[in-house]
Design an enzyme around this catalytic site. Structure first.
Site, mmCIF file in Angstrom:
data_model
loop_
_atom_site.group_PDB
_atom_site.id
_atom_site.type_symbol
_atom_site.label_atom_id
_atom_site.label_comp_id
_atom_site.label_asym_id
_atom_site.label_seq_id
_atom_site.Cartn_x
_atom_site.Cartn_y
_atom_site.Cartn_z
ATOM 1 N N ARG A 1 0.836 -1.197 0.000
ATOM 2 C CA ARG A 1 0.000 0.000 0.000
ATOM 3 C C ARG A 1 0.870 1.246 0.000
ATOM 4 N NH1 ARG A 1 2.427 1.996 3.740
ATOM 5 N NH2 ARG A 1 0.875 3.644 3.869
ATOM 6 N N GLY A 2 0.203 2.403 -0.143
ATOM 7 C CA GLY A 2 0.908 3.667 -0.327
ATOM 8 C C GLY A 2 0.936 3.989 -1.808
ATOM 9 N N ALA A 3 0.474 5.170 -2.188
ATOM 10 C CA ALA A 3 0.270 5.486 -3.605
ATOM 11 C C ALA A 3 1.501 5.230 -4.478
ATOM 12 C CB ALA A 3 -0.206 6.931 -3.751
ATOM 13 N N ARG B 1 -7.300 -0.759 -7.098
ATOM 14 C CA ARG B 1 -7.439 0.376 -6.172
ATOM 15 C C ARG B 1 -7.815 1.614 -6.977
ATOM 16 N NH1 ARG B 1 -4.851 0.282 -1.213
ATOM 17 N NH2 ARG B 1 -6.246 2.017 -0.745
ATOM 18 N N ASP C 1 -2.770 10.543 -2.122
ATOM 19 C CA ASP C 1 -3.042 9.501 -3.103
ATOM 20 C C ASP C 1 -3.483 10.090 -4.438
ATOM 21 O OD1 ASP C 1 -3.290 6.438 -1.887
ATOM 22 O OD2 ASP C 1 -3.318 8.025 -0.389
ATOM 23 N N GLN D 1 -2.174 2.342 10.085
ATOM 24 C CA GLN D 1 -0.890 2.457 9.391
ATOM 25 C C GLN D 1 0.094 3.357 10.131
ATOM 26 O OE1 GLN D 1 -3.925 2.784 7.885
ATOM 27 N NE2 GLN D 1 -3.870 2.137 5.745
#
EC number: 5.3.1.23
Length: 366
Positions: free
Chosen positions: A45-47, A87, A245, A204
Site C-alpha cells: 500500500r501507499g500510492a 485500487r 493519493d 498504518q
C-alpha cells in the site's frame, strides 16, 4: 533501507505490511493475480508503492503469456483493466499502467514477443527507480521549505511535527514522501520528535510509521487520531505534513481518512500543513477534489482490529478509505520538482504540464 518491494528472477518480492510490526513476512510470487490481491488487500500500500507494484504486476502477467503475437493486445488490455480495478483512488497506479500502455504502443510493431516483454520489464524497473529518485528530491525540497517557513522557531529550538498514515519506505520503496522529508529534516538537525497518529481503521500510523521511525532511531510518539487537537492546543506540534493519493488540478488533495481533520486543526491553530507527493500523484484531468473517486472499503475493517472483533457483525458501518482536503487548508505541496507555496495552484498547473512534456513523460531518471 527497508526492502519494501523488489523484482528478480522473474518474481515479485514484497513485505506483507498487514502483519507489521509484529511479523516481518516477505512474499515471493510469479503469479500476477496474487500481486493484484496484494494491492487490493493492502499487503502492498501507499500510492507510490502501488504504482511500482502495478508495473511489476503487469510484468508478471506478460511473462506468462505464451500465445501468438496477434492475440497479445487483447490479453494485455485485459490485464491492464484487472490491475486498474484493484485500487481506484491512487493515481500512481494509473500512471504506471499508462506507461505500460505507452511502451506497448511504441514497441509492438517493431519487437518480437521476447523483446516486448523485455521492454515492459525495463519500464517497470524505470518506474521503481523514478520513485526512489523522487523521494530524494522531495526530501531536499521539503527541508528547504521547512527552513524557510519555520526558521523563526528553528532559531530557538528544534521542531515537533505531526504526520498521518504511512508515507515512508513502506509506501514508496524509497526514502518516503512526507516521512522522507521528516527523516531528512531529522538527519539535518531540524526535528526534535514526530507525532504519528494511529490512522484508524487499519492503523498504518501506529503499526507502520512507528515501526519505520523506530528502525531509523527517530524520537516519536504515537497518538489517537482524535487527539491531534489537544496536541496543538498545548503547543506540542509546530507543523503537519502528510502524503497524498491523488491531487486535483486546483490543489485539493485525497489522502488517508482523517487527513482533513488534521488539516483543519492546523489551520485553526495557525500551523503550516504540507502535502508531500511526487508530480505523478497530480491528476490534472480532475478539476477539483469533489471529482476524486473515494474508495469505500469492507465494513469488517472497522468492526475488527487486527482480527479481533470490537463490534457485532450487524453493526452498520461507513468505511471511507480516504477523505478530501480542500486546497485552502494546505500551505504548500512538496513535489519532486519543487516545493510549491503561495499561489501554488497556479504553480501546480505550470509544473505538471512541463513535466508531462518531457522526453519520458513524468520520468526523471529514465
Amino acid at each position: 533501507m527497508i526492502d519494501a518491494i523488489s523484482f528478480g528472477n522473474n518474481k515479485l518480492r514484497y513485505l506483507d505490511q498487514r502483519f507489521l510490526p509484529l511479523q516481518e513476512n516477505y512474499v515471493e510470487t510469479a503469479d500476477y493475480l496474487q500481486a493484484i490481491e496484494a494491492i487490493k488487500t493492502l499487503a502492498v500500500r501507499g500510492a507510490p508503492l502501488i504504482g511500482v507494484a502495478a508495473g511489476y504486476t503487469v510484468v508478471l502477467a506478460v511473462q506468462c503469456f505464451d500465445g501468438e503475437k496477434d492475440s497479445f493486445k487483447a490479453y494485455f488490455d485485459k490485464i491492464i483493466a484487472e490491475v486498474e480495478a484493484s485500487r481506484p483512488t491512487a493515481v500512481n497506479l494509473f500512471f504506471a499502467t499508462a506507461k505500460m500502455n505507452e511502451v506497448v504502443a511504441k514497441r509492438f510493431a517493431e519487437s518480437s514477443m521476447a523483446e516486448l516483454k523485455e521492454h515492459i520489464l525495463n519500464e517497470a524497473i524505470c518506474i521503481h527507480n523514478e520513485e526512489i529518485a523522487n523521494c530524494e528530491n522531495m526530501a531536499r525540497h521539503g527541508v528547504a521549505l521547512i527552513q524557510k517557513d519555520l526558521g523563526h522557531i528553528l532559531e530557538k529550538r528544534k521542531l515537533n511535527v505531526l504526520t498521518h498514515c504511512n508515507t515512508g519506505t513502506l509506501a514508496t520503496g524509497g526514502l518516503g514522501t512526507a516521512l522522507g522529508v521528516i527523516k531528512q529534516a531529522y538527519k539535518d538537525g531540524l526535528i526534535e520528535k514526530v507525532y504519528t497518529s494511529e490512522s484508524r481503521p487499519l492503523l498504518q500510523g501506529l503499526r507502520l510509521t512507528a515501526w519505520e521511525l523506530e528502525k531509523e532511531g527517530i524520537p516519536f510518539f504515537s497518538h489517537a487520531d482524535s487527539s491531534s487537537g489537544i496536541l496543538m492546543q498545548r503547543g506540542m506540534v509546530d507543523f503537519g505534513i502528510v502524503g497524498a493519493d491523488r491531487i486535483a488540478a486546483n490543489g485539493d488533495t485525497a489522502n488517508k481518512i482523517g487527513t482533513f481533520n488534521h488539516a483543519v486543526l492546523c489551520h485553526e491553530h495557525g500551523l503550516p500543513f504540507y502535502i508531500a507527493a511526487p508530480i505523478s500523484t497530480v491528476d490534472i484531468t480532475i478539476p477539483d477534489g469533489t471529482y476524486i473517486p473515494i474508495e469505500e472499503r469492507n465494513a469488517d475493517e472497522l468492526r475488527a482490529i487486527h482480527g479481533t472483533k470490537v463490534a457485532t457483525d450487524t453493526t452498520p458501518v461507513v468505511n471511507f478509505a480516504f477523505d478530501m482536503t480542500p486546497a485552502k487548508y494546505i500551505n504548500g505541496i512538496i513535489t519532486d520538482k519543487a516545493a510549491l507555496t503561495g499561489d501554488y495552484v497556479k504553480a501546480l498547473k505550470e509544473v505538471v504540464p512541463a513535466a508531462a512534456a518531457s522526453d519520458k513523460g513524468l520520468s526523471s531518471v529514465c
